[in-house]
Scaffold this active site. Structure first.
Site, PDB file in Angstrom:
ATOM      1  CD  GLU B  43      -2.557   1.409   2.590  1.00 32.78           C
ATOM      2  OE1 GLU B  43      -3.056   0.439   3.183  1.00 32.78           O
ATOM      3  OE2 GLU B  43      -2.531   2.560   3.063  1.00 32.78           O
ATOM      4  CG  ASP B 321      -0.002   4.142   4.530  1.00 31.29           C
ATOM      5  OD1 ASP B 321      -0.130   4.623   3.385  1.00 31.29           O
ATOM      6  OD2 ASP B 321      -0.880   4.246   5.393  1.00 31.29           O
TER       7      ASP B 321
END
Lengths: 358, 358
Positions: B43, B321
């Site tokens: 991600e 992230d």
């Protein structure tokens, strides 16, 4: 256990389950083994005929999620804070229940009714405890609609009635306890050295449209409602003002032990960019210092072990959430947890004795 | 690693951290050890100048939480999907990043602009992947404002651009994907055998009043928003209609692995009392069959171990992230997890290879 009680229990539980003699003895074998500790169960609900009548009146005769468990099949068990409940406790292996008025308490009522029913219900609770002092302890009803009257009532409950703390069911008519107008209640709790249990209820109107999902409202929506409430309290600075204040959360801390590291991380980042609440410490420090959690409705292994890893075994207490959950299952599940005898002793008994001064 | 890249990396990271020669070698010692597996990070965010310009225009020049990370200090790293990003990956020990347009994607734009920027951004993404095919994979931008155009675009992205799935940032102008009007997207995803990643964004207006809490909006509010979205999908019956549909959730499943037992339990009870959503299985069965989760922003031991215990190690994939989190910390934290080599291999590499067909 006295012989008389033992017989009554066997008969009552056998009858309730429609069992014959053989299954009664099988059921006896299932009973949790005798343990060196007492089993204290910390979030166990009751109600009274007066509360039920007023809930029904306010609901206009249509019980709903906001009426609490009176919509469910739990009424007979909720109204019994006497011999019948003691029998289920004997049957299921629970030594002491910490009783509290079932959600949403008196928090849907107009202020005068709420205050009046708060006092009457605390008297009822005290009466049940006086009758079974070795089996019941209790948390006081609070009517946040009137914070000053509630603070006084908490004092009366603790000092005159032998009650061990207070319970508030999340929002009160859409308002949360981070509003300082409610803080006389916290001031009293700190001065009396008793905890406040923040119990779930249905989401407030702002949250309700998204979190009232048929089939998921309690398991998810109630937890979001209550976890949000706990974080609002942390953000409000109430624990800087009342550093000895202790808050109890049920349902394994309403998911906060799972996400608290991320909350700390993003708190620091978000605070830099958008300005931070004026609090002195990281969110996790308040969680680990001002909160304790119970296992109500969450007697499952993975979340228990994660919670112990995150906030320590000294902050976790057993609860079944009777009668909304099956007490015997909750006891069996907790007994099966891979904990040392020392840790079991804490979760079953000593933590609750410290937190509630039982 | 080639010598040229190695030197460039050391210099870049040393310079970025303001380090001298001694600390550079210390830093080299900190670098995660060579592993038999490739480290895939699932991600990882980017943006483009066109997206940033439109986000700023829509925000009326006042970037806010609803503009996504453009309000933060992340812009230079977001806009770099070339050599600079590769250098941070080398430095931090990440072999492959699965790239996705940063939240809220194109979901705040009018439908025509959203569709146009969806296509342009997917082309940009494909170009970056073509340039570094061994280092980047990608998830397609989706514009739920136009479900049919999005379904077609997903097909183009997967079949012509080599993209591995799609990403949707929770609600689109307050609407959720449980509304069947959005299901052409899911139909396409199932037919193409690619996953849809449901990524967080700020809570929709119904939730916003309660969950926009300064300091807690991302760590708590975004997770509630996205976890609620996942449960709405489960309740909608979309997984009965598209049983092979795979949904990816970040942030360790947005707390669902922690509460799923209670959700099952209360689902059964609430369904009996209030009527249940017309779905064929228990909520946990969908979680364990139709969802995989990443560790984005949640590379912490207790929630990882709880999640593996609840949904199995085959459903957990690493994510950092980047650039909103410190990639090097995320890698170090995951490497320190008490997992067997076999399980590490799954979390780092093989699960992502299967889910995204990398």
């Amino acid at each position: 256990m006295k012989r008389r009680t033992f017989l009554a229990t066997s008969i009552a539980s056998g009858a309730a389950l429609g069992m014959g003699a053989e299954s009664r003895s099988a059921e006896k074998a299932d009973k949790p083994e005798k343990a060196p500790y007492k089993r204290i169960s910390c979030e166990e609900a009751f109600s009274t005929p007066e509360i039920v009548a007023e809930l029904k009146r306010v609901a206009g005769g249509v019980p709903s999620m906001s009426s609490g468990p009176i919509a469910g099949p739990f009424m007979p068990a909720l109204l019994d804070i006497g011999e019948g409940r003691i029998q289920t406790m004997d049957r299921d292996g629970v030594d002491i229940q910490v009783l509290s008025l079932t959600s949403p308490g008196v928090q849907n009522f107009d202020p005068a009714t709420a205050v009046s029913l708060m006092r009457a219900t605390n008297d009822r609770l005290a009466e049940a405890i006086r009758k079974y002092p070795a089996r019941f302890a209790g948390l006081a009803v609070i009517a946040p609609q009137d914070p000053v009257a509630s603070a006084k009532e908490l004092e009366r409950a603790v000092e005159s009635l032998g009650i061990k703390g207070g319970i508030i069911n999340s929002h009160t008519r859409g308002e949360y306890l981070d509003d300082p107008k409610f803080w006389p209640i916290f001031e009293a709790a700190q001065a009396l050295n008793v905890p406040i249990y923040i119990h779930p209820r249905e989401p407030s109107s702002g949250l309700a449209s998204e979190l009232t999902m048929p089939g998921f409202t309690v398991g998810w929506g109630f937890g979001v409602e209550t976890g949000s409430h706990a974080l609002r309290l942390i953000a409000s600075g109430v624990f800087d003002k009342y550093p000895m204040l202790r808050i109890v959360l049920g349902h394994m801390g309403e998911t906060l032990p799972f996400v608290i590291d991320r909350i700390d991380n993003r708190f620091q980042w978000e605070s830099k960019l958008f300005g931070k609440p004026k609090i002195e410490r990281l969110p996790s420090e308040y969680l680990k210092n001002n909160f304790v959690v119970t296992t109500s409705g969450m007697n499952y292994r993975a979340p228990l072990m994660a919670t112990i890893a995150q906030i320590g075994v000294d902050r976790v207490m057993f609860a079944a959430d009777y009668p909304m959950e099956v007490q015997a299952d909750a006891v069996r599940e907790m007994e099966a947890m891979p904990l040392s005898m020392q840790d079991k002793w804490k979760v079953w008994e000593t933590n609750a004795r410290k937190v509630f001064a039982i």
